[in-house]
Design a protein around this motif. Structure first.
Motif, mmCIF file in Angstrom:
data_model
loop_
_atom_site.group_PDB
_atom_site.id
_atom_site.type_symbol
_atom_site.label_atom_id
_atom_site.label_comp_id
_atom_site.label_asym_id
_atom_site.label_seq_id
_atom_site.Cartn_x
_atom_site.Cartn_y
_atom_site.Cartn_z
ATOM 1 N N ILE A 40 -6.629 4.750 -3.778
ATOM 2 C CA ILE A 40 -5.662 4.366 -3.160
ATOM 3 C C ILE A 40 -4.643 3.893 -3.952
ATOM 4 C CG2 ILE A 40 -4.054 2.124 -1.199
ATOM 5 C CD1 ILE A 40 -5.545 4.094 0.604
ATOM 6 N N VAL A 84 0.812 -1.719 -0.208
ATOM 7 C CA VAL A 84 0.008 0.041 0.259
ATOM 8 C C VAL A 84 1.028 1.242 -0.418
ATOM 9 C CG1 VAL A 84 -2.006 1.579 1.532
ATOM 10 C CG2 VAL A 84 -1.955 -1.116 1.487
ATOM 11 N N ARG A 98 -5.177 7.565 2.683
ATOM 12 C CA ARG A 98 -6.233 7.907 1.800
ATOM 13 C C ARG A 98 -5.483 9.630 1.636
ATOM 14 N NH1 ARG A 98 -9.646 6.623 4.580
ATOM 15 N NH2 ARG A 98 -10.460 9.087 6.144
#
Length: 389
Positions: free
Chosen positions: A283, A266, A270
């Protein structure tokens, strides 16, 4: 025929209802890929596709069938482009049908436009399928099948793409180890919402979903900051709230997800930006697949892209394969792509958007950037499903 089917579908959807049910909270945070559980929870939300259909049906052309201009999200398609969308193209092998010659914009020739060639092994036993739109709209739907057979789904497309996506998942073994959502817009999360709603209504697909990965704001944030997509955001949040917590995983920057020998990172939290708020709140995921890296940008726009580049630095963003942000138009800027330095571009882009010139879309400009970067391979869904081995 397709237009009549769309009208019947649209009428049925309108009769069902236009607004999402109340939204609940409570996603879990465990990032281990767990056991699959059945889905539940009902409620209906109007996706971006419904809005486009309203505009299309209210804007008749000279033949009386109705069209939508690119500014409304979809353009009229001729018979040749329709046949392309129905085809499946193995990336690197060209199209099985007669397709237009090299594109004049940015001197880019897509893999689907090339003559038949031997398929190079790019992903070392894994397979990436970029699905084309079932309605000629812009959308993002990708399935990565690991060399061990597990599936990773990225977004999924519009509600109108739900049936096709489900059939593709079933054909690949029906086991989704990780479903990654970039952001809750209709052309990204609508298909998942459709599948969840069908399951809630008793339509058993046989699909096993181990985990759904996402980062959403509170429903009120979308009401205030992303009004045109708030209904879809509320709908998908409401549907997820009815699932077992073991399936739900809220992600954050730096976290990793392991599926077989594929590592997913990731790349950001956000963002809350001053412009293009809904798209920049998405994302970004980076996947390592047998020595190759794939960067999925979703609809990340300029402000979010600049922030991500500043936070991560060019080295962390560098990738062999990049999914073009916001379907290749109005996404991240040229400096961001320079940092990525891809050798392969994935374009989740229909024909009308690929050829768009002189409109509010900047697809031609983005093509020019990729030409300057000397990217040699471009896989575009205007040519049908794209399969990379």
């Amino acid at each position: 025929m397709r237009q009549r089917r769309q009208k019947r579908w649209f009428g049925g959807m309108v009769m069902t209802g236009l607004f999402a049910a109340a939204v609940m909270s409570g996603p879990g945070k465990d990032l281990a890929v767990g056991e699959g559980l059945s889905v539940k929870k009902s409620g209906f939300g109007m996706t971006e596709f419904l809005a486009a259909e309203v505009a299309r049906l209210q804007s008749p052309d000279q033949s009386g069938t109705g069209t939508v201009s690119p500014a409304q999200g979809q353009a009229p398609q001729d018979s040749s482009s329709q046949s392309q969308r129905s085809s499946t193209v193995v990336a690197g092998q060209g199209s099985s049908q007669s397709v237009p010659g090299p594109s004049m914009y940015g001197n880019i020739v897509t893999e689907g436009e090339k003559e038949v060639q031997p398929q190079d092994s790019i992903l070392g036993g894994a397979t990436l399928t970029l699905l084309h739109s079932q309605s000629g709209s812009q959308m993002l739907s990708a399935i990565l099948q690991t060399s061990q057979g597990s599936l990773i789904v990225v977004d999924g497309g519009l509600g109108a793409d739900g049936d096709y996506l489900r059939s593709q998942i079933q054909a690949k073994g029906s086991h989704v180890a990780a479903w990654l959502i970039t952001h809750p817009h209709g052309d990204h999360a609508g298909a998942l919402y459709r599948i969840l709603q069908d399951e809630a209504a008793g339509v058993q697909s046989g699909i096993q979903i181990d985990g759904i990965y996402y980062s959403f704001a509170a429903p009120e944030w979308y009401t205030m900051n992303d009004a045109t997509e708030q209904t879809m955001a509320h709908a998908i949040i409401g549907s997820l709230s009815g699932l077992p917590e073991t399936m739900l995983h809220t992600v954050s920057r730096g976290q990793t997800i392991q599926v077989d020998d594929v590592t997913i990172q990731v790349m950001n939290d956000r963002y809350e930006t001053s412009s293009d708020k809904g798209n920049n709140a998405g994302i970004v995921y980076k996947l390592w697949v047998n020595g190759k890296s794939i960067l999925f940008l979703g609809d990340m726009a300029e402000e979010g892209g600049r922030r991500l580049l500043a936070e991560s630095g060019p080295e962390a963003l560098r990738a062999d394969i990049v999914q073009m942000a916001h379907h290749g138009q109005n996404g991240v800027d040229e400096e961001f792509y320079k940092a990525v330095a891809p050798s392969i571009c994935l374009w989740p882009t229909p024909q009308w958007l690929w050829s768009s010139v002189g409109s509010r879309y900047r697809t031609a400009e983005t093509k020019g950037w990729m030409t300057h970067l000397n990217v040699q391979k471009h896989y575009c869904t205007k040519d049908g499903d794209q399969i990379i081995y």
